[in-house]
Design a protein around this motif. Structure first.
Motif, PDB file in Angstrom:
ATOM      1  N   ASN A 185      54.447   7.596  23.372  1.00 51.32           N
ATOM      2  CA  ASN A 185      55.888   7.362  23.309  1.00 51.32           C
ATOM      3  C   ASN A 185      56.701   8.616  23.597  1.00 51.32           C
ATOM      4  OD1 ASN A 185      55.564   4.585  22.498  1.00 51.32           O
ATOM      5  ND2 ASN A 185      54.969   5.358  20.469  1.00 51.32           N
ATOM      6  N   PHE A 186      56.122   9.551  24.320  1.00 55.43           N
ATOM      7  CA  PHE A 186      56.815  10.788  24.684  1.00 55.43           C
ATOM      8  C   PHE A 186      58.129  10.455  25.385  1.00 55.43           C
ATOM      9  CE2 PHE A 186      57.421  14.544  27.447  1.00 55.43           C
ATOM     10  CZ  PHE A 186      57.325  15.550  26.486  1.00 55.43           C
ATOM     11  N   THR A 187      59.212  11.168  25.029  1.00 54.83           N
ATOM     12  CA  THR A 187      60.561  10.766  25.461  1.00 54.83           C
ATOM     13  C   THR A 187      60.818  10.984  26.947  1.00 54.83           C
ATOM     14  OG1 THR A 187      61.358  12.945  24.763  1.00 54.83           O
ATOM     15  CG2 THR A 187      61.566  11.133  23.187  1.00 54.83           C
ATOM     16  N   LEU A 188      60.181  11.985  27.576  1.00 55.13           N
ATOM     17  CA  LEU A 188      60.425  12.252  28.986  1.00 55.13           C
ATOM     18  C   LEU A 188      59.559  11.349  29.853  1.00 55.13           C
ATOM     19  CD1 LEU A 188      60.637  16.145  28.960  1.00 55.13           C
ATOM     20  CD2 LEU A 188      62.520  14.518  29.008  1.00 55.13           C
ATOM     21  N   ALA A 189      60.186  10.698  30.827  1.00 58.55           N
ATOM     22  CA  ALA A 189      59.460   9.700  31.622  1.00 58.55           C
ATOM     23  C   ALA A 189      58.858  10.263  32.901  1.00 58.55           C
ATOM     24  CB  ALA A 189      60.410   8.555  31.972  1.00 58.55           C
ATOM     25  N   CYS A 201      59.828  22.639  26.300  1.00 56.07           N
ATOM     26  CA  CYS A 201      59.176  21.811  25.280  1.00 56.07           C
ATOM     27  C   CYS A 201      58.358  22.676  24.323  1.00 56.07           C
ATOM     28  CB  CYS A 201      58.282  20.783  25.949  1.00 56.07           C
ATOM     29  SG  CYS A 201      59.167  19.514  26.893  1.00 56.07           S
ATOM     30  N   THR A 246      54.487  12.862  18.136  1.00 52.92           N
ATOM     31  CA  THR A 246      55.449  13.944  18.335  1.00 52.92           C
ATOM     32  C   THR A 246      55.830  14.039  19.811  1.00 52.92           C
ATOM     33  OG1 THR A 246      53.909  15.744  18.875  1.00 52.92           O
ATOM     34  CG2 THR A 246      54.185  15.198  16.530  1.00 52.92           C
ATOM     35  N   ASP A 247      56.737  14.977  20.103  1.00 46.19           N
ATOM     36  CA  ASP A 247      57.055  15.299  21.491  1.00 46.19           C
ATOM     37  C   ASP A 247      56.403  16.611  21.922  1.00 46.19           C
ATOM     38  OD1 ASP A 247      58.478  13.066  22.172  1.00 46.19           O
ATOM     39  OD2 ASP A 247      60.455  13.920  21.784  1.00 46.19           O
TER      40      ASP A 247
END
Length: 311
Positions: A185-189, A201, A246-247
Motif C-alpha cells: 500500500n505504498f503511497t507513491l504509484a 523517502c 509503512t512508507d
C-alpha cells in the motif's frame, strides 16, 4: 610469459626430439624411436636451435654431441615433459565420499540465502560427508585467514567493492541488480523512483556484512546526495518486517527480492536510473588453489550457480 616470441612456435614433439637426441645422439635412432621421419627430426632441431638461439647439438663422427647450453637445458626439458604427463593423468582427484571434510567460508547473507541451501542439498543428495561453516563477512577481505588456510573461500561483492590483495585469485559467480521493495500500500504509484524522490523517502538498510559504507550510499555520495536511514537490520528478512505497513523503502538485490518477498505484502519499484549493478565474487588463496579438495568445492559452487540459472 615467454622471454622470446620464438618459443611460442615450439610444441611437445620438439621437446621430445630434444630429449631423444640428447640421450641417443643419433637422428636415425631418434626417428625410429619416435616413429617420425628423419626430415621431421631435422625440422624439430631447426626450430629448437632458432628458438633457443644456440646450435644445441654438434654433428660429429661419433654422433650428435650436446653443447653446454643443451646440457644445462636437458634436466629442465625433462621436468617440463614430466609436468605435462602429470597434468594429463597424475593429479589425484578429490573423492568426497572417502572421509568427512569441513570447508570454512566467509560470506555475506546473500550467499547463505541464494546459494548455500542448494549447495547443502546437493551434498546431502549425493551423500557426501561435507560440512560447511559460514562466517559473516566483515569490512575487508580476510586475506591473512585465506593465506593461512583458516578460510577456504571468501564470497564477496564486486566489482572492486573491496581492496585488492596480492596472492589471491577471484572468479565472478553471478551478476545482480538492485530493486526497491515497498509495502503493498505504498503511497507513491510510480513504477520507478527518480533520484530526488528516492532520497526524500525514509529507508531501512540491511547490513549483510559489517561495513561503514555500501554500494547504494557510495553511489549517492558521488551524485552529491544522501538518504535518510531510519533503521538498520542484521538480515534481509528482518529489514522486510520493518517496512511492512509503512512508507519506508528497502533496497534489495533482485534475486533476494524474488526469493523472500511475499507478493501479497510487498511490491517493488525500479531504483533511480544509474544505480549500478553488482557481482558476487569468489576469492581464494593461490596456494590452496592447487589443493584438489578446494578446487572440487569451488567447482560445486559453480555447478549450483549454473544449474539454477544464476550464471
Amino acid at each position: 610469459m615467454l622471454n622470446s616470441n620464438m618459443l611460442r612456435k615450439l610444441d611437445m614433439q620438439d621437446l621430445m626430439v630434444f630429449v631423444a637426441v640428447y640421450e641417443q645422439s643419433s637422428v636415425t635412432e631418434v626417428s625410429e624411436a619416435l616413429c617420425v621421419s628423419q626430415s621431421t627430426v631435422s625440422y624439430c632441431l631447426k626450430k629448437l636451435r632458432t628458438s633457443f638461439e644456440n646450435e644445441l647439438f654438434v654433428n660429429t663422427r661419433s654422433g650428435m654431441l650436446p653443447t653446454s647450453k643443451a646440457t644445462a637445458m636437458y634436466p629442465h626439458i625433462l621436468s617440463i615433459l614430466k609436468i605435462i604427463n602429470t597434468c594429463h593423468s597424475g593429479i589425484p582427484a578429490f573423492d568426497p565420499t572417502q572421509k568427512e571434510i569441513t570447508f570454512n567460508v566467509c560470506a555475506p547473507e546473500y550467499f547463505e540465502l541464494l546459494i548455500l541451501p542448494k549447495l547443502v542439498k546437493r551434498f546431502i543428495g549425493s551423500r557426501f560427508p561435507v560440512i560447511i561453516n559460514i562466517t559473516k563477512f566483515h569490512r575487508d577481505i580476510p586475506a591473512d585467514e585465506l593465506m593461512e588456510g583458516r578460510f577456504d573461500l571468501v564470497i564477496c561483492f564486486g566489482p572492486n567493492f573491496h581492496r585488492g590483495v596480492k596472492g589471491l585469485r577471484s572468479q565472478v559467480l553471478l551478476e545482480d541488480e538492485l530493486v526497491c521493495v515497498v509495502d503493498k500500500n505504498f503511497t507513491l504509484a510510480e513504477e520507478a523512483f527518480s533520484l530526488e524522490t528516492f532520497v526524500a523517502c525514509q529507508h531501512v538498510f540491511p547490513t549483510p556484512w559489517t561495513s561503514d559504507t555500501n554500494m547504494i550510499d557510495g553511489w549517492l555520495a558521488r551524485q552529491g546526495y544522501n538518504r535518510q536511514i531510519v533503521a538498520r537490520a542484521n538480515s534481509y528478512v528482518a529489514a522486510l518486517n520493518m517496512i511492512a505497513g509503512t512508507d519506508f523503502i528497502l533496497t534489495l538485490p533482485r534475486r533476494i527480492q524474488a526469493l523472500t518477498c511475499d507478493e501479497n505484502t510487498f511490491s517493488h519499484r525500479r531504483p533511480p536510473a544509474g544505480l549500478p549493478n553488482f557481482t558476487l565474487d569468489m576469492m581464494w588463496s593461490e596456494k590452496p588453489s592447487q589443493d584438489s579438495a578446494n578446487s572440487w568445492f569451488r567447482e560445486q559452487i559453480i555447478k549450483v550457480c549454473a544449474e539454477d540459472g544464476l550464471l
